[in-house]
Scaffold this active site. Structure first.
Site, PDB file in Angstrom:
ATOM      1  N   SER A 190      -1.163  27.230  -5.627  1.00  0.00           N
ATOM      2  CA  SER A 190      -1.826  28.353  -5.687  1.00  0.00           C
ATOM      3  C   SER A 190      -2.252  28.887  -7.240  1.00  0.00           C
ATOM      4  O   SER A 190      -2.012  30.623  -6.970  1.00  0.00           O
ATOM      5  CB  SER A 190       0.511  28.817  -5.767  1.00  0.00           C
ATOM      6  OG  SER A 190       0.730  28.381  -4.901  1.00  0.00           O
ATOM      7  N   ARG A 235       1.856   1.612  15.094  1.00  0.00           N
ATOM      8  CA  ARG A 235       2.250   1.063  13.742  1.00  0.00           C
ATOM      9  C   ARG A 235       2.213  -0.086  13.502  1.00  0.00           C
ATOM     10  O   ARG A 235       3.103  -0.645  14.033  1.00  0.00           O
ATOM     11  CB  ARG A 235       2.623   2.243  13.189  1.00  0.00           C
ATOM     12  CG  ARG A 235       3.755   1.941  12.905  1.00  0.00           C
ATOM     13  CD  ARG A 235       4.543   3.411  11.827  1.00  0.00           C
ATOM     14  NE  ARG A 235       4.621   3.473  10.180  1.00  0.00           N
ATOM     15  CZ  ARG A 235       5.310   4.218   9.900  1.00  0.00           C
ATOM     16  NH1 ARG A 235       6.318   4.485  10.646  1.00  0.00           N
ATOM     17  NH2 ARG A 235       4.721   4.095   8.162  1.00  0.00           N
ATOM     18  N   ASP A 240       6.260  21.486 -26.561  1.00  0.00           N
ATOM     19  CA  ASP A 240       5.640  20.719 -25.930  1.00  0.00           C
ATOM     20  C   ASP A 240       6.897  20.321 -24.933  1.00  0.00           C
ATOM     21  O   ASP A 240       7.934  21.512 -24.172  1.00  0.00           O
ATOM     22  CB  ASP A 240       5.864  19.214 -26.954  1.00  0.00           C
ATOM     23  CG  ASP A 240       5.911  18.070 -26.597  1.00  0.00           C
ATOM     24  OD1 ASP A 240       6.181  17.676 -25.196  1.00  0.00           O
ATOM     25  OD2 ASP A 240       4.773  18.006 -27.272  1.00  0.00           O
ATOM     26  N   LYS A 276       3.653  29.649   3.744  1.00  0.00           N
ATOM     27  CA  LYS A 276       3.045  29.757   2.415  1.00  0.00           C
ATOM     28  C   LYS A 276       1.881  29.800   2.989  1.00  0.00           C
ATOM     29  O   LYS A 276       0.721  30.324   2.201  1.00  0.00           O
ATOM     30  CB  LYS A 276       3.595  28.122   1.935  1.00  0.00           C
ATOM     31  CG  LYS A 276       5.027  28.507   1.446  1.00  0.00           C
ATOM     32  CD  LYS A 276       5.288  26.963   0.229  1.00  0.00           C
ATOM     33  CE  LYS A 276       4.259  27.686  -1.327  1.00  0.00           C
ATOM     34  NZ  LYS A 276       4.841  28.240  -2.080  1.00  0.00           N
ATOM     35  N   THR A 300       7.229  26.654   5.818  1.00  0.00           N
ATOM     36  CA  THR A 300       5.882  26.549   5.429  1.00  0.00           C
ATOM     37  C   THR A 300       4.651  27.558   6.301  1.00  0.00           C
ATOM     38  O   THR A 300       3.954  27.734   5.650  1.00  0.00           O
ATOM     39  CB  THR A 300       5.639  25.269   5.676  1.00  0.00           C
ATOM     40  OG1 THR A 300       7.379  23.878   5.597  1.00  0.00           O
ATOM     41  CG2 THR A 300       4.666  24.069   5.681  1.00  0.00           C
ATOM     42  N   TRP A 317       6.927   0.118   3.654  1.00  0.00           N
ATOM     43  CA  TRP A 317       7.819   0.008   2.060  1.00  0.00           C
ATOM     44  C   TRP A 317       9.141   1.355   2.790  1.00  0.00           C
ATOM     45  O   TRP A 317       9.215   1.421   2.107  1.00  0.00           O
ATOM     46  CB  TRP A 317       6.217   1.655   2.107  1.00  0.00           C
ATOM     47  CG  TRP A 317       6.420   3.338   3.089  1.00  0.00           C
ATOM     48  CD1 TRP A 317       6.586   3.004   4.095  1.00  0.00           C
ATOM     49  CD2 TRP A 317       7.446   4.374   2.684  1.00  0.00           C
ATOM     50  NE1 TRP A 317       6.560   4.772   4.120  1.00  0.00           N
ATOM     51  CE2 TRP A 317       7.525   5.056   3.933  1.00  0.00           C
ATOM     52  CE3 TRP A 317       8.079   4.737   1.456  1.00  0.00           C
ATOM     53  CZ2 TRP A 317       8.132   6.493   3.705  1.00  0.00           C
ATOM     54  CZ3 TRP A 317       8.883   5.354   0.934  1.00  0.00           C
ATOM     55  CH2 TRP A 317       8.865   6.442   2.312  1.00  0.00           C
ATOM     56  N   HIS A 341      16.063  13.001  11.862  1.00  0.00           N
ATOM     57  CA  HIS A 341      14.706  12.919  12.674  1.00  0.00           C
ATOM     58  C   HIS A 341      12.832  12.145  12.198  1.00  0.00           C
ATOM     59  O   HIS A 341      12.231  11.603  12.987  1.00  0.00           O
ATOM     60  CB  HIS A 341      13.146  14.291  12.582  1.00  0.00           C
ATOM     61  CG  HIS A 341      12.791  14.557  11.563  1.00  0.00           C
ATOM     62  ND1 HIS A 341      12.823  15.720  10.359  1.00  0.00           N
ATOM     63  CD2 HIS A 341      12.076  13.661  10.764  1.00  0.00           C
ATOM     64  CE1 HIS A 341      11.928  16.378   9.129  1.00  0.00           C
ATOM     65  NE2 HIS A 341      11.753  14.737   9.410  1.00  0.00           N
ATOM     66  N   HIS A 342      13.493  11.222  11.109  1.00  0.00           N
ATOM     67  CA  HIS A 342      12.788   9.393  11.576  1.00  0.00           C
ATOM     68  C   HIS A 342      13.871   8.805  12.391  1.00  0.00           C
ATOM     69  O   HIS A 342      12.724   7.898  12.721  1.00  0.00           O
ATOM     70  CB  HIS A 342      13.103   9.294  10.053  1.00  0.00           C
ATOM     71  CG  HIS A 342      12.084  10.344   9.005  1.00  0.00           C
ATOM     72  ND1 HIS A 342      10.749  10.093   8.552  1.00  0.00           N
ATOM     73  CD2 HIS A 342      12.718  11.279   8.203  1.00  0.00           C
ATOM     74  CE1 HIS A 342      10.245  11.360   7.955  1.00  0.00           C
ATOM     75  NE2 HIS A 342      11.493  11.874   7.889  1.00  0.00           N
ATOM     76  N   HIS A 373      13.290  11.748   3.652  1.00  0.00           N
ATOM     77  CA  HIS A 373      12.361  13.245   3.747  1.00  0.00           C
ATOM     78  C   HIS A 373      12.295  14.539   2.706  1.00  0.00           C
ATOM     79  O   HIS A 373      11.508  14.460   2.115  1.00  0.00           O
ATOM     80  CB  HIS A 373      13.234  14.278   4.652  1.00  0.00           C
ATOM     81  CG  HIS A 373      12.063  15.148   5.921  1.00  0.00           C
ATOM     82  ND1 HIS A 373      11.397  14.543   6.836  1.00  0.00           N
ATOM     83  CD2 HIS A 373      12.334  16.080   5.386  1.00  0.00           C
ATOM     84  CE1 HIS A 373      10.786  15.608   6.500  1.00  0.00           C
ATOM     85  NE2 HIS A 373      10.698  16.415   5.499  1.00  0.00           N
ATOM     86  N   TYR A 425       8.623  16.054   0.400  1.00  0.00           N
ATOM     87  CA  TYR A 425       8.326  17.067  -0.600  1.00  0.00           C
ATOM     88  C   TYR A 425       8.542  16.692  -1.537  1.00  0.00           C
ATOM     89  O   TYR A 425       7.654  17.920  -2.390  1.00  0.00           O
ATOM     90  CB  TYR A 425       9.906  18.230  -0.377  1.00  0.00           C
ATOM     91  CG  TYR A 425       9.945  18.433   2.010  1.00  0.00           C
ATOM     92  CD1 TYR A 425       8.907  19.092   1.956  1.00  0.00           C
ATOM     93  CD2 TYR A 425      11.288  17.416   3.104  1.00  0.00           C
ATOM     94  CE1 TYR A 425       8.632  19.360   3.569  1.00  0.00           C
ATOM     95  CE2 TYR A 425      10.627  18.060   3.956  1.00  0.00           C
ATOM     96  CZ  TYR A 425       9.547  19.117   4.369  1.00  0.00           C
ATOM     97  OH  TYR A 425       9.735  18.756   5.785  1.00  0.00           O
ATOM     98  N   SER A 446      12.830   6.294 -13.817  1.00  0.00           N
ATOM     99  CA  SER A 446      11.780   6.463 -14.567  1.00  0.00           C
ATOM    100  C   SER A 446      11.276   7.993 -14.208  1.00  0.00           C
ATOM    101  O   SER A 446      11.367   9.175 -14.393  1.00  0.00           O
ATOM    102  CB  SER A 446      10.150   6.007 -14.375  1.00  0.00           C
ATOM    103  OG  SER A 446       9.129   6.696 -14.784  1.00  0.00           O
ATOM    104  N   SER A 447      12.014   8.449 -12.778  1.00  0.00           N
ATOM    105  CA  SER A 447      11.382   9.673 -11.417  1.00  0.00           C
ATOM    106  C   SER A 447      12.762  10.604 -12.294  1.00  0.00           C
ATOM    107  O   SER A 447      12.337  11.658 -12.236  1.00  0.00           O
ATOM    108  CB  SER A 447      11.388   9.543 -10.744  1.00  0.00           C
ATOM    109  OG  SER A 447      10.971   8.981 -10.018  1.00  0.00           O
ATOM    110  N   GLU A 451      12.064  13.063  -0.205  1.00  0.00           N
ATOM    111  CA  GLU A 451      10.931  12.310  -1.376  1.00  0.00           C
ATOM    112  C   GLU A 451       9.639  13.020  -0.542  1.00  0.00           C
ATOM    113  O   GLU A 451       8.667  13.111  -1.120  1.00  0.00           O
ATOM    114  CB  GLU A 451      10.964  11.425  -0.942  1.00  0.00           C
ATOM    115  CG  GLU A 451      10.356  10.212  -1.152  1.00  0.00           C
ATOM    116  CD  GLU A 451      10.021  10.205  -2.698  1.00  0.00           C
ATOM    117  OE1 GLU A 451      10.630  10.659  -3.547  1.00  0.00           O
ATOM    118  OE2 GLU A 451       8.773   9.878  -3.175  1.00  0.00           O
ATOM    119  N   HIS A 502       0.433  -1.075  -0.174  1.00  0.00           N
ATOM    120  CA  HIS A 502      -0.003   0.057   0.162  1.00  0.00           C
ATOM    121  C   HIS A 502       0.694   0.991  -0.235  1.00  0.00           C
ATOM    122  O   HIS A 502       0.863   2.186  -0.827  1.00  0.00           O
ATOM    123  CB  HIS A 502      -0.941  -0.092   1.424  1.00  0.00           C
ATOM    124  CG  HIS A 502      -1.586   1.084   1.490  1.00  0.00           C
ATOM    125  ND1 HIS A 502      -2.706   1.538   0.767  1.00  0.00           N
ATOM    126  CD2 HIS A 502      -1.597   1.907   2.371  1.00  0.00           C
ATOM    127  CE1 HIS A 502      -2.955   2.395   1.166  1.00  0.00           C
ATOM    128  NE2 HIS A 502      -2.180   3.644   2.416  1.00  0.00           N
TER     129      HIS A 502
END
Lengths: 531, 372
Positions: free
Chosen positions: A272, A454, A109, A335, A332, A145, A306-307, A257, A261, A173-174, A259, A80
């Site tokens: 926006s 979790r 294009d 924004k 943040t 994951w 921090h993870h 991390h 963002y 790909s990315s 990732e 998932h």
């Protein structure tokens, strides 16, 4: 910022349209076709990942093991996560970028159209390979994951090799998609459009693309190290051979991390664009919005640990990562304040894109608040790896990233298809999703604080009530996405013809184009004149 | 500073109605240590700051949503830039963050000071159970979940401590500084008891430290917090805090039990007794992966019914039981089980299901093998 006027060349020489049949989609180098394929792919993955969430929530509906065994439960949570992150959210944003970036900066294009084709067509193969692990002996990866070693190396099922290869393909790909966006934005903006005149969506994707190019190779490196440990007797992550399992987490989160963002900045861009349109007022603080994006991106490289507050870092490291993480709240916050200031004293209407955008601002901010709480290291010990974290990241990813994509689709769908969607169906989709997701994820804060870890397939009795509530919310949220699928099909097949500018005060180059949109646009670049 | 935090939170706590129903528990427990109380206060402080910011930001937003609608005849203003405002809403959050960072830093420094402990306990994570070793007392035991399979399978009503109960609790005295040294045998685990506000990863090959000083007698329950495999949800932690006098009694009982176990290994055991004991040992340690009926979950967890090793060479069978299979999930049970338990479970496996070898492996055989 200086006022702009747009002068366009005529667009009535479209000598060729799309090729016919299935091969059109295989060979296409057209940014619109590729954008469509990305978006459909993202939707399909969203539904597959959603079905896995159904299995998870059904098992957690009440205490006890009812439907699946614990091993399969772990496979579901793992798949998932992987499918939603790499299959639904990231391709969804790349789809929006493919459609919108050329239209918004006046380019004919993407800069590298053949590479664009390839970067899409890798994805179906990568995900077929990933999903095929579910049918392999020993089952799919069940190590989460975040695939922490050594659970994902020494103790992994044999299918882990396929998982590694699939991750490599997604990464390729990315990276190609990101390079294409950078090159397009640097080289193919309409004459007269400086970087500081780019639409916010283009800015948000430019920053995102740099993040992708910087960190996807790090992900590739870490899975390659896993591959070496599993098959070639190295010991990167095994203490017995002189390695360190925590090294894995440092490398993973150095990717992970930024990732996070990568999955939210393009949504900032979409919102926006939408909020000024439906507030009938220019975006407040364009420059500070751009600087905030850059600040968030730079900070994202120095907060990864921090993870990992519970891995036993020295106190100096702990304090550094705590302070750096708290700092992210500043840009943040800027924004969020700017979006609110844009709405303030506007002339607001609430069509479906605006509903999703406003919900984005509110609920993303709720996720931001729990983010600040999680940043405080001594308190994080109580939150780490509980449902409080699950609630936090679902608040930034579902009403954040997913609502961002959905808002963008509603906003630009009339331009893409030339047809108007059914507004009352759209509103129904919004309200069902809004109620469903809050019912699902808000109670998770409570069970997490009360002590539910979790990734557990069964739980102690005191968590039962809120889990049942969350499961019911999840079923509501999941099924209400079918309204969206129906709405899109209905729009394409029988929607009413849309006006060239379907929204009263929408600004930007994409709205200067005729509806229905020709297959090729801006073959002659528009000239942007500064007053 | 901590006292201020405490006062502040108590004041705020009166402002909201608090839920008393355990099933609808909304918040973090206060816990039973000074640290857990400080952490709780800090948590509430940050939460209320966030709520206050939320009220202001969402207040402005909903004001606009209600009063600045086009349908209310609102005309859009033209302003779209103000450096002053941008500076203000950059600086103010920054100052608030400094206000959060100061108390957080002092709490963290206190939590990291595990020096001058009274008792040292080494905690080792296994898939999926905990081992506790009292370093100064020569006491060493495993702690495994005791919730019966029938409750998990919904065939029997669940008891109040469902999934949070173990055979051997970790016993510690109150008002003593207990230092934990965490490590793991296989994958990463995390030892977490919310009421002590202690959570630390147990990492194979490395040792992490943490400490607690419990103020109240009681039983405190927690769980493994890091995904550690299929039985991650089934490795609870139970800490029993007792008075120093009760703790001393417990220590002497543990030592007496250890002697009795050692003595049992020198007795003669009949095959019936070994198989009966072996079945209990098997249910507790093996059935999670190899299944109650010995069918396993291939390929990760092979079937034991009709298994070549189980039906073949006894030495090889003992080797796997004692030393495990490196690079797989099969743990080394040589240190986890006593000689009697090893002999019993090996005898059981060779004489149950379709395995009918009739062979008896005595505790003496196991001891002989292990001393080789």
């Amino acid at each position: 910022m200086s006022e702009q006027t747009l002068t366009l060349d005529d667009h009535d020489h479209h000598e060729h349209g799309p090729a016919k049949g299935f091969l059109r989609w295989v060979f296409t180098t057209n940014h619109k076709d590729i954008g469509t394929m990305y978006l459909i792919f993202s939707l399909v993955m969203f539904l597959i990942g959603g079905m896995m969430a159904f299995v998870i929530r059904a098992e957690l509906f009440q205490p006890g093991m009812q439907l699946v065994d614990p091993g399969f439960f772990n496979q579901m949570t793992t798949m998932h996560g992987l499918i939603m992150v790499f299959g639904a959210v990231m391709p969804g944003f790349v789809g929006l970028a493919n459609w919108q970036i050329p239209l918004m900066v006046g380019a004919p294009d993407m800069a590298l159209p053949r590479m664009n084709n390839w970067s899409f067509w890798i994805l179906p193969f990568a995900f077929t390979m990933l999903l095929s692990t579910l049918f392999m002996e020993g089952g799919a990866p069940g190590f989460g994951w975040t695939f922490y070693a050594p659970l994902s190396t020494t103790y992994a099922p044999p299918s882990v090799t396929f998982f590694i290869f699939a991750i490599h393909m997604m990464g390729i790909s990315s990276i190609m998609g990101a390079m294409n966006i950078i090159v397009t934005l640097f080289n193919m903006r309409a004459p007269g459009m400086g970087l500081m005149q780019m639409p916010m969506f283009a800015w948000s994707w430019l920053i995102t693309a740099f993040l992708l190019v910087a960190v996807m190779p790090v992900l590739a490196a870490v899975v390659t190290m896993m591959l070496m440990d599993i098959h070639f007797a190295t010991s990167f992550f095994s203490a017995a051979g002189g390695g360190d399992p925590v090294l894995f987490q440092h490398i993973f989160w150095f990717f992970g991390h930024p990732e996070v963002y990568i999955m939210i900045l393009p949504a900032f861009g979409v919102v926006s664009e939408i909020i000024p349109t439906f507030s009938r007022k220019k975006l407040f603080g364009y420059h500070s919005m751009v600087y905030a994006l850059i600040a968030i991106a730079l900070l994202s490289f120095v907060v990864w640990a921090h993870h990992m507050f519970t891995v036993g870092m020295p106190i100096g490291g702990q304090l550094f990562f705590m302070y750096a993480t708290m700092l992210i709240a500043v840009p943040t916050g800027v924004k969020v304040f700017n979006w609110v200031a844009t709405m303030f004293k506007g002339s607001l209407t609430f069509e479906t894109p605006m509903l999703f955008a406003v919900a984005f601002v509110v609920l993303f901010t709720v996720g931001g608040f729990s983010g600040i709480m999680l940043a405080i290291a001594p308190v994080d010990f109580q939150y780490q790896d509980t449902y409080f974290v699950v609630a936090h990241f679902h608040y930034v990813l579902v009403p954040g990233a997913v609502f961002g994509i959905v808002a963008g689709v509603y906003y630009w769908l009339p331009k893409w298809t030339g047809k108007m969607y059914d507004e009352s169906l759209g509103k129904m989709h919004f309200w069902l999703s809004f109620v469903g997701l809050n019912l699902t994820f808000f109670p998770m804060h409570f069970v997490g604080l009360a002590g539910m870890p979790r990734r557990i397939p069964d739980y102690a009795l005191q968590f039962a009530d809120f889990n049942m509530m969350a499961s019911m919310g999840a079923f509501l949220f999941g099924t209400s996405q079918l309204v969206f699928v129906y709405l899109v099909i209905k729009t394409v097949r029988s929607g009413k013809e849309a006006a060239q500018v379907p929204w009263e005060s929408a600004e930007g180059l994409e709205w200067t184009l005729p509806t229905p949109l020709p297959y090729h646009t801006f073959t002659t670049p528009p000239v942007i004149e500064h007053k | 500073m901590q006292r201020f935090l405490h006062q502040f939170c108590i004041t705020l706590a009166f402002l909201i109605p608090s839920s008393v129903y355990a099933a609808w528990e909304l918040n973090m427990p206060r816990g039973v240590t000074d640290t857990s109380n400080t952490v709780y206060d800090l948590h509430m402080l940050i939460l209320w700051i966030c709520v206050a910011i939320g009220v202001v930001v969402f207040g402005v937003m909903f004001w606009s949503i209600i009063y600045h609608r086009k349908s209310q005849g609102a005309k859009a203003a033209q302003f779209h830039e103000s450096t002053t405002v941008e500076v203000i809403w950059t600086v103010i959050p920054f100052l608030i963050l400094i206000g959060m960072a100061v108390p957080s830093t002092s709490v963290l420094i206190d939590m990291y000071d595990s020096s001058e402990s009274d008792i040292d306990i080494q905690v080792t994570g296994y898939q999926c159970k905990w081992q506790y070793k009292y370093l100064n007392e020569d006491i060493d035991f495993f702690s495994t979940m005791t919730t019966p399979k029938v409750e998990i399978a919904n065939e029997q009503e669940k008891n109040p401590n469902y999934l949070l109960e173990v055979d051997n609790e970790l016993v510690v005295p109150i008002n003593k500084k207990v230092r934990f040294l965490f490590t793991a045998n296989d994958v990463i685990h995390a030892w977490w008891v919310p009421e002590l506000a202690v959570k630390k990863d147990a990492i194979p090959g490395f040792i992490n430290e943490s400490w607690t000083r419990i103020n109240e007698v009681g039983t405190y329950r927690g769980q493994c917090a890091e995904l550690c495999g299929k039985d991650h949800g089934f490795m609870p932690i139970v800490v029993k805090a007792v008075t120093q006098a009760d703790y001393d009694i417990w220590i002497s009982e543990q030592k007496a039990t250890a002697q009795a176990v050692a003595a049992a290994a020198n007795q003669e055991w009949s095959i019936e007794d070994l198989v009966a004991k072996g079945e209990t040992v098997y249910q507790k340690n093996c059935a999670g992966c190899h299944m109650v009926d010995g069918s396993g979950l291939p390929p990760a967890f092979p079937a034991l019914n009709g298994n070549d090793v189980v039906l073949g060479d006894i030495e090889k069978h003992m080797d796997i039981m004692v030393n495990g299979v490196p690079g797989s999930a099969m743990a080394a049970y040589g240190k986890q089980l006593s000689a009697v338990e090893l002999a019993a479970v090996i005898t059981y496996k060779r004489n149950t299901w379709d395995n009918k070898t009739g062979e008896v492996i005595s505790p003496a055989d196991v001891k002989a093998y292990m001393s080789k």
